[in-house]
Motif scaffolding. Structure first.
Motif, PDB file in Angstrom:
ATOM      1  N   VAL A  28      31.734  32.678  43.266  1.00 60.11           N
ATOM      2  CA  VAL A  28      32.908  32.014  42.695  1.00 60.11           C
ATOM      3  C   VAL A  28      33.593  31.155  43.761  1.00 60.11           C
ATOM      4  N   ALA A  29      33.691  31.675  44.972  1.00 61.70           N
ATOM      5  CA  ALA A  29      34.303  30.905  46.063  1.00 61.70           C
ATOM      6  C   ALA A  29      33.507  29.635  46.336  1.00 61.70           C
ATOM      7  N   LYS A  30      32.204  29.749  46.295  1.00 63.39           N
ATOM      8  CA  LYS A  30      31.354  28.573  46.513  1.00 63.39           C
ATOM      9  C   LYS A  30      31.553  27.558  45.389  1.00 63.39           C
ATOM     10  N   ASN A  31      31.637  28.048  44.162  1.00 64.59           N
ATOM     11  CA  ASN A  31      31.838  27.188  43.002  1.00 64.59           C
ATOM     12  C   ASN A  31      33.193  26.469  43.069  1.00 64.59           C
ATOM     13  N   PHE A  32      34.219  27.154  43.538  1.00 62.58           N
ATOM     14  CA  PHE A  32      35.569  26.595  43.634  1.00 62.58           C
ATOM     15  C   PHE A  32      35.805  25.861  44.953  1.00 62.58           C
ATOM     16  N   SER A  33      34.851  25.928  45.875  1.00 58.67           N
ATOM     17  CA  SER A  33      34.997  25.331  47.212  1.00 58.67           C
ATOM     18  C   SER A  33      36.219  25.897  47.928  1.00 58.67           C
ATOM     19  N   CYS A  34      36.287  27.218  47.950  1.00 58.77           N
ATOM     20  CA  CYS A  34      37.385  27.902  48.623  1.00 58.77           C
ATOM     21  C   CYS A  34      36.840  29.163  49.285  1.00 58.77           C
ATOM     22  N   SER A  35      37.712  29.947  49.873  1.00 65.10           N
ATOM     23  CA  SER A  35      37.287  31.185  50.525  1.00 65.10           C
ATOM     24  C   SER A  35      37.302  32.351  49.537  1.00 65.10           C
ATOM     25  N   THR A  36      36.626  33.429  49.922  1.00 60.35           N
ATOM     26  CA  THR A  36      36.633  34.630  49.079  1.00 60.35           C
ATOM     27  C   THR A  36      38.045  35.214  49.024  1.00 60.35           C
ATOM     28  N   ARG A  37      38.807  35.047  50.097  1.00 64.44           N
ATOM     29  CA  ARG A  37      40.190  35.535  50.112  1.00 64.44           C
ATOM     30  C   ARG A  37      41.030  34.823  49.057  1.00 64.44           C
ATOM     31  N   THR A  38      40.790  33.540  48.871  1.00 66.51           N
ATOM     32  CA  THR A  38      41.510  32.784  47.845  1.00 66.51           C
ATOM     33  C   THR A  38      41.173  33.323  46.459  1.00 66.51           C
ATOM     34  N   VAL A  39      39.909  33.657  46.228  1.00 66.87           N
ATOM     35  CA  VAL A  39      39.505  34.222  44.937  1.00 66.87           C
ATOM     36  C   VAL A  39      40.189  35.573  44.733  1.00 66.87           C
ATOM     37  N   LYS A  40      40.292  36.365  45.785  1.00 67.33           N
ATOM     38  CA  LYS A  40      40.990  37.652  45.684  1.00 67.33           C
ATOM     39  C   LYS A  40      42.461  37.449  45.329  1.00 67.33           C
ATOM     40  N   ARG A  41      43.082  36.420  45.922  1.00 70.39           N
ATOM     41  CA  ARG A  41      44.487  36.121  45.593  1.00 70.39           C
ATOM     42  C   ARG A  41      44.613  35.680  44.134  1.00 70.39           C
ATOM     43  N   MET A  42      43.634  34.928  43.665  1.00 67.00           N
ATOM     44  CA  MET A  42      43.643  34.497  42.264  1.00 67.00           C
ATOM     45  C   MET A  42      43.514  35.698  41.334  1.00 67.00           C
ATOM     46  N   LEU A  43      42.660  36.649  41.689  1.00 65.76           N
ATOM     47  CA  LEU A  43      42.534  37.873  40.896  1.00 65.76           C
ATOM     48  C   LEU A  43      43.850  38.649  40.894  1.00 65.76           C
ATOM     49  N   ALA A  44      44.502  38.723  42.043  1.00 67.65           N
ATOM     50  CA  ALA A  44      45.799  39.407  42.141  1.00 67.65           C
ATOM     51  C   ALA A  44      46.837  38.704  41.272  1.00 67.65           C
ATOM     52  N   HIS A  45      46.804  37.382  41.260  1.00 67.56           N
ATOM     53  CA  HIS A  45      47.734  36.605  40.433  1.00 67.56           C
ATOM     54  C   HIS A  45      47.510  36.910  38.949  1.00 67.56           C
ATOM     55  N   LEU A  46      46.258  36.978  38.533  1.00 73.08           N
ATOM     56  CA  LEU A  46      45.957  37.307  37.133  1.00 73.08           C
ATOM     57  C   LEU A  46      46.432  38.717  36.794  1.00 73.08           C
ATOM     58  N   ARG A  47      46.253  39.646  37.712  1.00 69.59           N
ATOM     59  CA  ARG A  47      46.719  41.022  37.484  1.00 69.59           C
ATOM     60  C   ARG A  47      48.234  41.067  37.354  1.00 69.59           C
ATOM     61  N   GLU A  48      48.922  40.300  38.184  1.00 68.04           N
ATOM     62  CA  GLU A  48      50.385  40.253  38.123  1.00 68.04           C
ATOM     63  C   GLU A  48      50.871  39.682  36.796  1.00 68.04           C
ATOM     64  N   ASN A  49      50.056  38.845  36.179  1.00 72.07           N
ATOM     65  CA  ASN A  49      50.428  38.241  34.901  1.00 72.07           C
ATOM     66  C   ASN A  49      49.975  39.087  33.711  1.00 72.07           C
ATOM     67  N   GLY A  50      49.622  40.345  33.939  1.00 73.94           N
ATOM     68  CA  GLY A  50      49.382  41.274  32.858  1.00 73.94           C
ATOM     69  C   GLY A  50      47.934  41.503  32.468  1.00 73.94           C
ATOM     70  N   HIS A  51      46.993  40.911  33.157  1.00 79.47           N
ATOM     71  CA  HIS A  51      45.581  41.139  32.847  1.00 79.47           C
ATOM     72  C   HIS A  51      45.102  42.365  33.622  1.00 79.47           C
ATOM     73  N   ASP A  52      44.548  43.328  32.896  1.00 81.27           N
ATOM     74  CA  ASP A  52      44.097  44.576  33.517  1.00 81.27           C
ATOM     75  C   ASP A  52      42.665  44.394  34.021  1.00 81.27           C
ATOM     76  N   ILE A  53      42.526  43.697  35.136  1.00 85.21           N
ATOM     77  CA  ILE A  53      41.212  43.410  35.716  1.00 85.21           C
ATOM     78  C   ILE A  53      40.858  44.533  36.677  1.00 85.21           C
TER      79      ILE A  53
END
Length: 68
Positions: A28-53
């Motif tokens: 996913v990081a490669k697809n988004f051209s970002c770091s794996t840490r950024t993807v982890k932050r995105m997952l955390a953001h989704l969790r904060e918005n109520g998604h039970d990931i």
């Protein structure tokens, strides 16, 4: 990255998880051209918005827990 592209990436990330197509943080990081840490932050953001990931260590994948 502007706000719109970030929101679109969040939507796409959520779609990948819902369709069981989220393979790894690296892919996913490669697809988004970002770091794996950024993807982890995105997952955390989704969790904060109520998604039970959740991450299943046995199956090595992310999923959304369905509410009963």
């Amino acid at each position: 990255m502007d706000y719109r592209s970030y929101e679109k990436r969040l939507e796409y990330l959520l779609e990948l998880i819902e369709k069981n197509r989220f393979r790894s943080l690296d892919s996913v990081a490669k697809n988004f051209s970002c770091s794996t840490r950024t993807v982890k932050r995105m997952l955390a953001h989704l969790r904060e918005n109520g998604h039970d990931i959740q991450y299943d260590r046995l199956e090595k994948k992310y999923s959304i827990k369905k509410s009963e």
